[in-house]
Design a protein around this motif. Structure first.
Motif, mmCIF file in Angstrom:
data_model
loop_
_atom_site.group_PDB
_atom_site.id
_atom_site.type_symbol
_atom_site.label_atom_id
_atom_site.label_comp_id
_atom_site.label_asym_id
_atom_site.label_seq_id
_atom_site.Cartn_x
_atom_site.Cartn_y
_atom_site.Cartn_z
ATOM 1 N N ASP A 1 0.637 -1.194 0.168
ATOM 2 C CA ASP A 1 -0.119 0.083 0.078
ATOM 3 C C ASP A 1 0.484 1.025 -0.224
ATOM 4 O OD1 ASP A 1 -2.051 1.943 0.517
ATOM 5 O OD2 ASP A 1 -2.608 0.993 1.783
ATOM 6 N N LEU A 2 0.721 2.211 -0.774
ATOM 7 C CA LEU A 2 1.049 3.466 -0.867
ATOM 8 C C LEU A 2 0.961 4.760 -0.416
ATOM 9 C CD1 LEU A 2 1.570 2.993 -4.744
ATOM 10 C CD2 LEU A 2 3.502 2.561 -3.589
ATOM 11 N N HIS A 3 -0.502 4.439 0.296
ATOM 12 C CA HIS A 3 -0.550 5.389 1.664
ATOM 13 C C HIS A 3 -0.700 4.803 2.662
ATOM 14 C CE1 HIS A 3 -1.325 6.548 -2.572
ATOM 15 N NE2 HIS A 3 -1.591 8.561 -1.724
ATOM 16 N N THR A 4 -0.832 5.438 3.453
ATOM 17 C CA THR A 4 -1.308 5.043 5.089
ATOM 18 C C THR A 4 -2.262 6.334 6.214
ATOM 19 O OG1 THR A 4 1.126 5.018 5.085
ATOM 20 C CG2 THR A 4 -0.067 4.935 7.808
ATOM 21 N N ARG A 5 -3.085 5.409 6.976
ATOM 22 C CA ARG A 5 -3.913 5.992 7.259
ATOM 23 C C ARG A 5 -4.012 6.398 8.716
ATOM 24 N NH1 ARG A 5 -7.713 2.119 7.760
ATOM 25 N NH2 ARG A 5 -9.464 3.169 9.193
ATOM 26 N N ILE A 6 -3.866 7.613 8.942
ATOM 27 C CA ILE A 6 -4.062 8.547 10.235
ATOM 28 C C ILE A 6 -4.701 8.986 11.035
ATOM 29 C CG2 ILE A 6 -2.407 10.128 11.307
ATOM 30 C CD1 ILE A 6 -0.306 9.533 9.449
ATOM 31 N N GLU A 7 -4.888 8.652 12.311
ATOM 32 C CA GLU A 7 -6.041 9.353 12.675
ATOM 33 C C GLU A 7 -5.213 10.018 13.765
ATOM 34 O OE1 GLU A 7 -9.758 8.898 15.715
ATOM 35 O OE2 GLU A 7 -9.343 6.525 15.069
ATOM 36 N N LEU A 8 -5.619 11.567 14.142
ATOM 37 C CA LEU A 8 -5.146 12.572 14.612
ATOM 38 C C LEU A 8 -5.551 12.784 16.067
ATOM 39 C CD1 LEU A 8 -4.887 15.173 12.255
ATOM 40 C CD2 LEU A 8 -2.813 13.632 12.917
ATOM 41 N N PHE A 9 -5.025 13.442 17.319
ATOM 42 C CA PHE A 9 -5.156 13.077 18.827
ATOM 43 C C PHE A 9 -5.539 13.940 19.613
ATOM 44 C CE2 PHE A 9 -6.785 8.779 18.610
ATOM 45 C CZ PHE A 9 -7.620 8.577 19.166
ATOM 46 N N GLY A 10 -5.585 15.469 19.889
ATOM 47 C CA GLY A 10 -5.433 16.229 20.301
ATOM 48 C C GLY A 10 -5.175 17.627 19.692
ATOM 49 N N GLY A 11 -4.678 17.893 20.008
ATOM 50 C CA GLY A 11 -5.065 20.098 19.068
ATOM 51 C C GLY A 11 -6.192 20.189 18.503
ATOM 52 N N PRO A 12 -6.267 20.774 17.170
ATOM 53 C CA PRO A 12 -6.667 21.683 16.503
ATOM 54 C C PRO A 12 -7.718 20.631 16.074
ATOM 55 C CG PRO A 12 -5.019 22.488 15.606
ATOM 56 C CD PRO A 12 -4.790 21.534 17.161
#
Length: 73
Positions: A2-13
C-alpha cells in the motif's frame, strides 16, 4: 504494498480527524506532521505514537521548542 497510510489525529486543533497520507520509502508514515500556528513558537505537530491492530497509525498533538523527524518504521 500500500502506498498510503491511514492516520488518526488525537488532541490539538484536528482532534479526531482521520487522514490518508503517502507512505515513506519503508512503507510507514513519516513523523512529525507540522501544525501551522501563525508564526508562534514553540513548534506544534502531530507525532507518531503507535499503530492499532487494524493498521491505522495514531498521532498525538504536541507543542515543543523543537520537533525532530523520526525514522520511518
Amino acid at each position: 504494498m500500500d502506498l498510503h497510510t491511514r492516520i488518526e489525529l488525537f488532541g490539538g486543533p484536528e482532534d479526531g480527524r482521520e487522514i490518508t497520507l503517502p507512505a515513506g520509502a519503508a512503507g510507514g508514515p513519516l513523523s512529525p506532521i507540522p501544525v501551522p500556528r501563525d508564526g508562534e513558537d514553540p513548534t506544534a505537530a502531530y507525532v507518531k505514537d503507535h499503530q492499532r491492530p487494524h493498521g491505522v497509525w495514531i498521532y498525538k498533538y504536541t507543542v515543543s521548542p523543537t520537533i525532530r523527524q523520526s525514522p520511518v518504521q
